[in-house]
Design a protein around this motif. Sequence first.
Motif, short mmCIF file in Angstrom:
data_model
loop_
_atom_site.label_atom_id
_atom_site.label_comp_id
_atom_site.label_asym_id
_atom_site.label_seq_id
_atom_site.Cartn_x
_atom_site.Cartn_y
_atom_site.Cartn_z
N SER A 89 0.81 -1.22 0.00
CA SER A 89 0.00 0.00 0.00
C SER A 89 0.84 1.27 0.00
O SER A 89 0.50 2.25 0.64
N ARG A 114 0.25 8.97 0.38
CA ARG A 114 -0.85 9.94 0.27
C ARG A 114 -1.36 10.38 1.63
O ARG A 114 -1.71 11.54 1.82
N GLU A 115 -1.37 9.48 2.61
CA GLU A 115 -2.10 9.77 3.85
C GLU A 115 -1.28 9.64 5.13
O GLU A 115 -1.64 10.26 6.14
N ASP A 116 -0.20 8.86 5.12
CA ASP A 116 0.46 8.55 6.38
C ASP A 116 1.75 9.34 6.58
O ASP A 116 2.09 10.22 5.79
N ALA A 155 1.36 3.61 -2.20
CA ALA A 155 0.69 4.82 -2.70
C ALA A 155 -0.20 5.41 -1.62
O ALA A 155 -0.22 6.63 -1.41
N GLU A 156 -0.94 4.57 -0.93
CA GLU A 156 -1.83 5.03 0.14
C GLU A 156 -1.03 5.62 1.30
O GLU A 156 -1.40 6.64 1.87
N VAL A 157 0.09 4.97 1.64
CA VAL A 157 0.93 5.47 2.73
C VAL A 157 1.50 6.84 2.39
O VAL A 157 1.49 7.76 3.20
N ALA A 189 3.24 0.88 -8.11
CA ALA A 189 1.97 1.27 -7.48
C ALA A 189 1.22 2.29 -8.33
O ALA A 189 0.20 2.83 -7.89
N GLY A 223 -1.41 12.68 -4.60
CA GLY A 223 -2.45 13.46 -3.96
C GLY A 223 -2.02 14.91 -3.78
O GLY A 223 -1.54 15.55 -4.72
#
Length: 303
Positions: free
Chosen positions: A167, A173-175, A169-171, A215, A237
């Motif tokens: 994950s 973007r958000e973490d 890309a998600e990390v 990703a 993002g």
Amino acid sequence: MEKYFSEFLSRAAKKLCRNKDELFTELINRYDGFCFERSASIRVFSPWSLLQFLSSPENGLIDYWFESGGRPSVLIEYLKSHSLRNPEEYGREKTISLSELSGASDIETLSDIGLLTQTGYLTIKSVRFGNTVYLDYPNVEVRTAMAQHYTSCLLNGRTAGEVGAGSIAEVLREDSAESVFHILNRLFLSIDFQGFPVRDEASVRAYVQVYIAGAGLNPKIEHHNAHGRSDLEVGVGDRHWVFEFKVVRKGESKEEKLRAWVEQMTSKHYGEQQSGPELKKVVLVYSIEERQFVKLHELVPQP
């Protein structure tokens, strides 16, 4: 496209709540870009990917590249024993002579670059000096597919998700930077070190690049600004990440290595030419002996 598929484009734009022109630009970036002639001026879409999207636009702009023919066995077997088997080759500039490319037909004599071009993984970007063909991945879809192939090579046939590193890309973007530190370590601790040892900073940078590109993102390595070149930058993002990777060997001080490169990143103003996105500047120190990242420092933006 505009003449014969206008109705389909309008329907897709409506389903995805996008402006029709913006959607068309996105389709070009993801599925277009294949070039087969020496002027490098005529580019075409991947028919399979484009038609699959238009038939089910509600699925979004997903990747259909491997669906059209899978991972060609001839390509996979070839790359096991040729120079482009190494993931460090992913982002490097590739060239071939026009005569070699146009005259290649026998798999036994075809170069690795020639094979990747014949199978659509690379395409003509320009022809210079009369006979030198400069190649690159045609679009986002193929660039992502090739990065996933290289990631699979690094992990001895497994996917990033199978080793707990799925994950990124998600990390990004958000973490937090600390979350990035941990997910990168899950990747590096799973690498097939016999086949792909981490030797230096170039290895670290290349392996992170193919992981992030796999990703669906577009990481840039050795990105220039007026003061120097950052190791790797990637936008996702509302964020723009700038990474510096440093390697520490047995007997070297992790703290000193980290401190020196934090000072360099500060003085070089990496990433500060970006306007708008939240800037995340991170230095990561990788230990050759421990085979993982051992130090992290995130620079706090100056007001």
